[in-house]
Write an enzyme that holds these catalytic residues in place. Structure first.
Site, mmCIF file in Angstrom:
data_model
loop_
_atom_site.group_PDB
_atom_site.id
_atom_site.type_symbol
_atom_site.label_atom_id
_atom_site.label_comp_id
_atom_site.label_asym_id
_atom_site.label_seq_id
_atom_site.Cartn_x
_atom_site.Cartn_y
_atom_site.Cartn_z
ATOM 1 N N LYS A 193 -1.614 10.508 3.486
ATOM 2 C CA LYS A 193 -2.897 10.698 4.152
ATOM 3 C C LYS A 193 -3.073 12.175 4.496
ATOM 4 O O LYS A 193 -2.154 12.821 5.013
ATOM 5 C CB LYS A 193 -2.962 9.864 5.431
ATOM 6 N N LYS A 231 -10.122 -3.971 -2.241
ATOM 7 C CA LYS A 231 -9.629 -4.461 -0.949
ATOM 8 C C LYS A 231 -10.435 -5.699 -0.569
ATOM 9 O O LYS A 231 -11.670 -5.699 -0.650
ATOM 10 C CB LYS A 231 -9.779 -3.404 0.147
#
Length: 338
Positions: free
Chosen positions: A151, A247
């Site tokens: 990230k 997702k």
């Protein structure tokens, strides 16, 4: 089916350590847990309300309660697509319906959908945004994991990535800025990221502001996350992205996720299967999407201080087992993965 009953509640699951991305820090996972029961046969589903998409715990609970009478009277997953929009509410109900149907018939969801149940899976282990030395420490702990997801925000991009790569020289790497970059930032770091062996760049630009990617020849392949929710989004992604991240909380459940997977492959996109930070009950349906995916990011339970009973076993980036007692039916369930 008769005597069907739907129950829904909010649950909070603490994380074992803070999870940092460009948008902020999480210390726990707030999930919606749905149970649909019919004559002592029970199906379960879980989802994560996501503020980025305008969802709250309360709004998702309200959506599910609004369709409760319809579900209890009897709807199929396909019919549910017309009752709820894509998102967390539909995901939890959809997955509970599939679980119930499989258990009712003494089968698995995989067999109902004619999907392969993969064997041992490699999942990304996520390194949250932090100082370069802290990120290197986390990467070193997972240096033998086959896949890391890093990230980032706009700051210290290359310093952080060099630190991670030095600490984990052999791992494949996904970089995820969570929409925090501009096209100029991307152009300034793309060559260096490629030189560091980064394998995938996930949603660098904000959704809705990603036309700058059109026909841009990035050295690192780019994956649509926030820009891709359902199969209807695929036409707008052509020429901008090489991969899509599927997702369940974006598609609104397994039903649409299977459709998105099929159509993405037909249109030449590579696949990433992703998740929100949640328990193994959220991950289990996504396992069915993993066949043919180049990147799998289902480490949500790895962040839990405590997971659900019969949850996934994730060791050093490898998912080795899933129990049908958790989700998905019982036919050959214990040997389904691994």
């Amino acid at each position: 089916m008769i005597n069907k009953r739907l129950t829904v509640c909010h649950e909070h699951w603490p994380l074992r350590e803070p999870f940092r991305i460009s948008r902020g820090v999480k210390t726990g996972a707030d999930v919606i847990h749905v149970t649909i029961e019919c004559d002592q046969v029970k199906g379960e589903g879980e989802s994560v309300p996501y503020a980025r998409y305008g969802e709250t715990v309360e709004s998702v609970l309200d959506q599910i309660n609004a369709v409760l009478p319809d579900v209890e009277e009897g709807v199929s997953p396909e019919q549910l697509l017309g009752l709820l929009p894509p998102g967390a509410a539909r995901n939890a109900v959809d997955c509970a319906l599939w679980d119930l149907m499989a258990r009712w018939q003494g089968r698995t969801v995989a067999s109902l959908l004619d999907l392969d149940m993969p064997g041992e899976l490699e999942t990304a282990i996520t390194i949250g945004v932090d100082a370069p030395e802290k990120m290197a420490e986390k990467a070193a702990l997972s240096r033998s994991a086959p896949l890391l997801k890093v990230k980032l925000d706009q700051d210290n991009i290359l310093d952080r990535m060099r630190a991670v790569r030095t600490a984990a020289p052999e791992s494949r790497i996904i970089v995820d800025p969570n929409e925090s970059w501009t096209i100029d930032i991307l152009k300034s770091v793309d060559e260096d990221l490629a030189g560091l062996g980064v394998n995938l760049l996930e949603q660098p630009l904000p959704a809705g502001e990603d036309d700058a990617l059109k026909d841009y020849q990035a050295r690192v392949p780019v994956c649509a996350d926030e820009s891709c929710h359902t199969s209807h989004d695929l036409p707008s992604l052509k020429g901008k992205y090489q991969y899509v991240n599927i997702k369940l909380d974006k598609t609104g459940g397994l039903t649409e996720a299977v459709r998105l997977r099929e159509r993405a492959l037909e249109q030449g996109f590579g696949l990433m299967i992703g998740c929100m930070v949640a328990t193994s009950l959220s991950m289990a349906p996504a396992i069915l999407l993993c066949s043919g995916a180049d990147f799998i990011d289902l480490d949500g339970p790895w962040w839990m201080a405590k997971d659900r009973e019969n949850g996934l076993e994730i060791n050093n980036g490898i998912i080795r087992s899933i129990s049908g007692n958790l989700w998905g039916g019982t036919e050959k369930a214990e040997a389904a993965v691994g």
